[in-house]
Design an enzyme around this catalytic site. Structure first.
Site, PDB file in Angstrom:
ATOM      1  N   ARG A 131      32.400 -50.190  13.335  1.00  0.00           N
ATOM      2  CA  ARG A 131      32.168 -50.373  11.985  1.00  0.00           C
ATOM      3  C   ARG A 131      32.146 -51.799  11.662  1.00  0.00           C
ATOM      4  NH1 ARG A 131      35.625 -46.040  11.991  1.00  0.00           N
ATOM      5  NH2 ARG A 131      34.382 -44.099  11.531  1.00  0.00           N
ATOM      6  N   LYS A 153      20.689 -60.471   6.929  1.00  0.00           N
ATOM      7  CA  LYS A 153      19.717 -59.554   7.190  1.00  0.00           C
ATOM      8  C   LYS A 153      19.530 -58.979   8.746  1.00  0.00           C
ATOM      9  CE  LYS A 153      16.624 -59.133   3.100  1.00  0.00           C
ATOM     10  NZ  LYS A 153      15.057 -59.385   2.551  1.00  0.00           N
ATOM     11  N   GLU A 195       6.760 -69.290   8.065  1.00  0.00           N
ATOM     12  CA  GLU A 195       8.042 -69.285   7.354  1.00  0.00           C
ATOM     13  C   GLU A 195       8.364 -70.630   6.861  1.00  0.00           C
ATOM     14  OE1 GLU A 195       9.014 -66.098   6.540  1.00  0.00           O
ATOM     15  OE2 GLU A 195       8.967 -64.895   8.227  1.00  0.00           O
ATOM     16  N   LYS A 237      16.381 -71.415   1.585  1.00  0.00           N
ATOM     17  CA  LYS A 237      16.974 -69.883   1.949  1.00  0.00           C
ATOM     18  C   LYS A 237      18.572 -69.833   1.420  1.00  0.00           C
ATOM     19  CE  LYS A 237      16.899 -66.054   4.702  1.00  0.00           C
ATOM     20  NZ  LYS A 237      16.392 -65.289   5.607  1.00  0.00           N
ATOM     21  N   GLU A 247      19.783 -58.762  -2.043  1.00  0.00           N
ATOM     22  CA  GLU A 247      18.514 -58.709  -2.676  1.00  0.00           C
ATOM     23  C   GLU A 247      18.363 -57.569  -3.922  1.00  0.00           C
ATOM     24  OE1 GLU A 247      15.194 -58.861   0.138  1.00  0.00           O
ATOM     25  OE2 GLU A 247      13.902 -57.865  -1.087  1.00  0.00           O
ATOM     26  N   ARG A 251      16.162 -62.570  -4.364  1.00  0.00           N
ATOM     27  CA  ARG A 251      16.026 -62.751  -2.850  1.00  0.00           C
ATOM     28  C   ARG A 251      14.529 -62.391  -2.494  1.00  0.00           C
ATOM     29  NH1 ARG A 251      20.150 -62.171   2.364  1.00  0.00           N
ATOM     30  NH2 ARG A 251      18.489 -62.464   3.784  1.00  0.00           N
ATOM     31  N   ASN A 255      10.416 -62.864   0.497  1.00  0.00           N
ATOM     32  CA  ASN A 255       9.342 -61.984   0.845  1.00  0.00           C
ATOM     33  C   ASN A 255       7.937 -62.275   0.707  1.00  0.00           C
ATOM     34  OD1 ASN A 255      10.330 -59.840   2.771  1.00  0.00           O
ATOM     35  ND2 ASN A 255      11.583 -59.323   1.246  1.00  0.00           N
ATOM     36  N   HIS A 258       5.040 -60.750   2.825  1.00  0.00           N
ATOM     37  CA  HIS A 258       5.419 -59.879   3.785  1.00  0.00           C
ATOM     38  C   HIS A 258       5.062 -58.382   3.376  1.00  0.00           C
ATOM     39  CE1 HIS A 258       7.942 -63.283   4.931  1.00  0.00           C
ATOM     40  NE2 HIS A 258       8.948 -62.419   5.807  1.00  0.00           N
ATOM     41  N   HIS A 262       4.149 -56.971   6.679  1.00  0.00           N
ATOM     42  CA  HIS A 262       4.673 -55.895   7.309  1.00  0.00           C
ATOM     43  C   HIS A 262       3.550 -54.837   7.665  1.00  0.00           C
ATOM     44  CE1 HIS A 262       8.922 -56.940   6.081  1.00  0.00           C
ATOM     45  NE2 HIS A 262       8.335 -58.002   7.261  1.00  0.00           N
ATOM     46  N   HIS A 275       5.064 -61.794  14.140  1.00  0.00           N
ATOM     47  CA  HIS A 275       5.598 -61.667  12.744  1.00  0.00           C
ATOM     48  C   HIS A 275       5.051 -62.868  11.657  1.00  0.00           C
ATOM     49  CE1 HIS A 275       8.021 -60.687   9.518  1.00  0.00           C
ATOM     50  NE2 HIS A 275       8.625 -61.953   9.390  1.00  0.00           N
TER      51      HIS A 275
END
Ligand code: NAD
Ligand code: GLY
Length: 370
Positions: A131, A153, A195, A237, A247, A251, A255, A258, A262, A275
């Site tokens: 955990r 993330k 990026e 960032k 987010e 935030r 993206n 993206h 994606h 990517h």
């Protein structure tokens, strides 16, 4: 003027990601992986696991293991297969297997030595093992240094959608050693530049101009240019993540490119386009959509497309049919009740997040697809 406050003192290469009790340092500089002082934020513990891959481990793991053995009594190395196509459950499970074999406990520290794939998977393993255990990001690709190692993330891909399974889990520290960029393949350097380029349109017009002027130096791996690019990207960032860690709003601007990107990665199959390549092309498409909706002057979109092209990144999207594009983009994590939400720009340096009529999206797809 920078669009976000600079959190670093002049001459100091340590930024701070300000997240209350989850705050951590982000070290940027040369020789950091060989300097025990870089690891001061990491508690000494009985055991540690370094997670890397078949490309990066032979280059950098041995020296790192030697150094970490001064800090942890037992340090093991796990070498994962290399590639975006391995960012899934079965590979993640190798990390849990290694931790259990090693007898890792709640004080075990994980180290992610590699690019964004290793970083995202190690972070997710750290978020879930018992955990939650601590981990440290040692990003070795440009993309990981300017983006994926910062902000917490973590996760893996699902065949139907990129980064669909994961957790927010902040590292104890990020140590971005610029020296390792010397061995990064050319194509990966260019992917990382996507990026870097991203931060200008969404947040900092001055940085965008700086990248335009210094792109050749970046491609030649000029040490000072790379240092500035990594530092300014991380400052932006850090400022965004510091204001919206999970987010719930702001935030999402990180993206930019993206939603389309994606869809390219999942639609073609992970690993076909890098990517960063998908994000580069996705930014061209998002800028075109911004123009289509009357938000952005066409000459600003042309400036962005020219820069992405100069970086050697694709600006024409693959020819998926438009129904497939829309299906893939509706799975995007920003989608709200089935409505796709795009990160768009209404000026170089300012992003907006909103929906768009399908007809406008289809028109952009027709113009941008090969
Ligand atoms: P990657 O991890 O696949 O690394 C790129 C390639 O370069 C790999 O083959 C790797 O082995 C190699 N490599 C890395 N460092 C090297 C070095 N110093 N010398 C030689 N080879 C080296 O890909 P990436 O571009 O680093 O990261 C992309 C991943 O990051 C994607 O999965 C993406 O979803 C994720 N990402 C996550 C976030 C986040 O916030 N968590 C943000 C952006 C991207
Ligand atoms: N790379 C997007 C984010 O960190 O939010």
């Amino acid at each position: 003027m920078p669009a976000f406050p600079c959190t670093v003192a002049a001459g100091n290469e340590t930024l701070r990601i300000d997240l209350g009790e989850r705050s951590y340092p982000l070290l940027i500089g040369a020789g950091l992986l060989g300097d025990p002082a870089s690891f001061d934020a990491v508690p000494r513990s009985a055991s540690a696991l370094v997670v890397s891959n078949t490309t990066v481990a032979p280059l950098y793991a041995e020296a790192l293991l030697g150094l970490l053995r001064q800090r942890h009594a037992r340090v093991e190395l796990l070498v994962l297969p290399d590639g975006e196509e391995h960012k899934h459950w079965a590979t993640l499970n190798l990390v849990f297997d290694a931790l259990l074999t090693q007898g890792a406990d709640r004080k075990t520290v994980l180290y992610a030595l590699g690019g964004g794939v290793v970083g995202d998977m190690t972070g997710f393993a750290a978020a879930s093992y018992m955990r939650g255990v601590a981990f440290v990001q040692l990003p070795t690709s440009l993309l990981a240094q300017v983006d994926s190692s910062v902000g917490g993330k973590t996760g893996i891909n699902h065949p139907r959608g990129k980064n669909m399974v994961g957790a927010f889990h902040q590292p104890l520290a990020v140590i971005a050693d610029l020296d390792v960029l010397a061995t990064l393949p050319e194509r990966e350097l260019r992917a990382g530049l996507a990026e870097v380029i991203k931060y200008g349109p969404i947040a900092d017009a001055e940085f965008f101009t700086w990248v335009e002027r210094n792109l050749d130096a970046l491609l030649e791996r000029d040490a000072l240019a790379l240092k500035h690019a990594v530092r300014r990207s991380c400052e932006i960032k850090a400022a965004v993540v510091g204001r919206d860690e999970r987010e719930s709003g702001l935030r999402a601007i990180l993206n930019f490119g993206h939603t389309f990107g994606h869809a390219i990665e999942a639609g073609l199959g992970y690993g076909k386009w890098l990517h960063g390549e998908a994000v580069g092309c996705g930014m061209v498409m998002a800028a075109e959509l911004s123009v289509q909706l009357g938000l952005l002057p066409a000459h600003d979109a042309r400036r962005l497309t020219t820069l992405i092209q100069r970086a050697g990144l694709p600006v024409r999207a693959p020819a998926l049919d438009s129904a497939r594009w829309l299906e893939l983009m509706r799975l995007d994590k920003k989608a709200d009740a089935g409505e796709i939400r795009f990160v768009l720009v209404d000026a170089i340096g300012h992003a907006v997040v909103r929906g768009a009529p399908d007809a406008d999206v289809r028109s952009v797809l027709e113009r941008c697809c090969a």
